[in-house]
Design a protein around this motif. Sequence first.
Motif, PDB file in Angstrom:
ATOM      1  N   THR A  13       0.805  -1.230   0.000  1.00 37.97           N
ATOM      2  CA  THR A  13       0.000   0.000   0.000  1.00 37.97           C
ATOM      3  C   THR A  13       0.840   1.283   0.000  1.00 37.97           C
ATOM      4  O   THR A  13       0.311   2.367   0.239  1.00 37.97           O
ATOM      5  CB  THR A  13      -0.973   0.008   1.213  1.00 37.97           C
ATOM      6  N   GLY A  14       2.137   1.164  -0.251  1.00 40.27           N
ATOM      7  CA  GLY A  14       2.934   2.362  -0.537  1.00 40.27           C
ATOM      8  C   GLY A  14       3.850   2.868   0.564  1.00 40.27           C
ATOM      9  O   GLY A  14       4.748   3.662   0.278  1.00 40.27           O
ATOM     10  N   HIS A  15       3.678   2.419   1.806  1.00 41.08           N
ATOM     11  CA  HIS A  15       4.534   2.957   2.875  1.00 41.08           C
ATOM     12  C   HIS A  15       5.996   2.510   2.715  1.00 41.08           C
ATOM     13  O   HIS A  15       6.918   3.314   2.817  1.00 41.08           O
ATOM     14  CB  HIS A  15       3.996   2.544   4.250  1.00 41.08           C
ATOM     15  N   THR A  16       6.175   1.235   2.474  1.00 41.86           N
ATOM     16  CA  THR A  16       7.540   0.724   2.316  1.00 41.86           C
ATOM     17  C   THR A  16       8.180   1.326   1.068  1.00 41.86           C
ATOM     18  O   THR A  16       9.382   1.618   1.053  1.00 41.86           O
ATOM     19  CB  THR A  16       7.535  -0.825   2.243  1.00 41.86           C
ATOM     20  N   ARG A  17       7.364   1.531   0.030  1.00 45.70           N
ATOM     21  CA  ARG A  17       7.893   2.145  -1.205  1.00 45.70           C
ATOM     22  C   ARG A  17       8.410   3.560  -0.927  1.00 45.70           C
ATOM     23  O   ARG A  17       9.484   3.938  -1.389  1.00 45.70           O
ATOM     24  CB  ARG A  17       6.811   2.186  -2.281  1.00 45.70           C
ATOM     25  N   LYS A  18       7.654   4.319  -0.173  1.00 49.93           N
ATOM     26  CA  LYS A  18       8.059   5.695   0.145  1.00 49.93           C
ATOM     27  C   LYS A  18       9.411   5.697   0.878  1.00 49.93           C
ATOM     28  O   LYS A  18      10.317   6.448   0.534  1.00 49.93           O
ATOM     29  CB  LYS A  18       6.958   6.349   0.998  1.00 49.93           C
ATOM     30  N   VAL A  19       9.539   4.829   1.882  1.00 51.69           N
ATOM     31  CA  VAL A  19      10.799   4.758   2.639  1.00 51.69           C
ATOM     32  C   VAL A  19      11.925   4.274   1.715  1.00 51.69           C
ATOM     33  O   VAL A  19      13.041   4.813   1.737  1.00 51.69           O
ATOM     34  CB  VAL A  19      10.655   3.816   3.858  1.00 51.69           C
ATOM     35  N   ALA A  20      11.605   3.279   0.885  1.00 50.34           N
ATOM     36  CA  ALA A  20      12.620   2.745  -0.041  1.00 50.34           C
ATOM     37  C   ALA A  20      13.148   3.844  -0.954  1.00 50.34           C
ATOM     38  O   ALA A  20      14.365   3.950  -1.174  1.00 50.34           O
ATOM     39  CB  ALA A  20      12.027   1.605  -0.866  1.00 50.34           C
TER      40      ALA A  20
END
Length: 171
Positions: A13-20
């Motif tokens: 849902t995008g949280h890990t992508r943002k941190v990545a």
Amino acid sequence: MANRILLVYFSRTGHTRKVAMDIASALGCDVEEIRDRVGRGGLVGYARSSLEAIARFDTLLAQTRHDPADYDLVVVGTPIWFWSLSSPVRTWARRHRDDLRKVAFFCTCGSPGGQRALAELEALYGSTVASLALTDREIDAGQIGSKVATFVEGLAAGTRPRARTATTARG
Ligand SMILES: Cc1cc2nc3c(=O)[nH]c(=O)nc-3n(C[C@H](O)[C@H](O)[C@H](O)COP(=O)(O)O)c2cc1C
């Protein structure tokens, strides 16, 4: 020669992508988004993800582009699913258990935690160079800059070649 770093992550849902993306832009490293071939959206996707997390089932991964064996350090990022790794990251990690030299870990979660997931990864690879856990609340509020910076500094320290011990020759 500069250390080669690969950042590998899965995000539903995008949280890990943002941190990545924040970590990758600080490191200027290669990035691999782990994708799998099953639907994870909606209630059915949530239920499937829950079942796989609880039973520790592997999933069917889509083809990846980077070979982690080519890198000095691999940074692995995952959402926490039932206190542990998400199934796409677990599948990838099991597949590459003999390919990684040094590993760092970050996770995103609804409430502070991530220790069990970190322990699971360390059971596969041995110790990690650095680790970071961030909550959805911190990520949504844009309050992760200093923690990400500290994590990135830890990666630099963990991958720096050891200083040679000075020796003195006599005679
Ligand atoms: C199946 C499932 C299980 C979850 N289990 C946990 C949990 O045990 N502890 C927790 O803090 N958050 C849990 N969460 C919340 C996610 O870890 C959190 O929202 C994460 O930031 C999602 O990352 P993403 O947006 O990159 O997919 C769970 C989410 C899902 C979908």
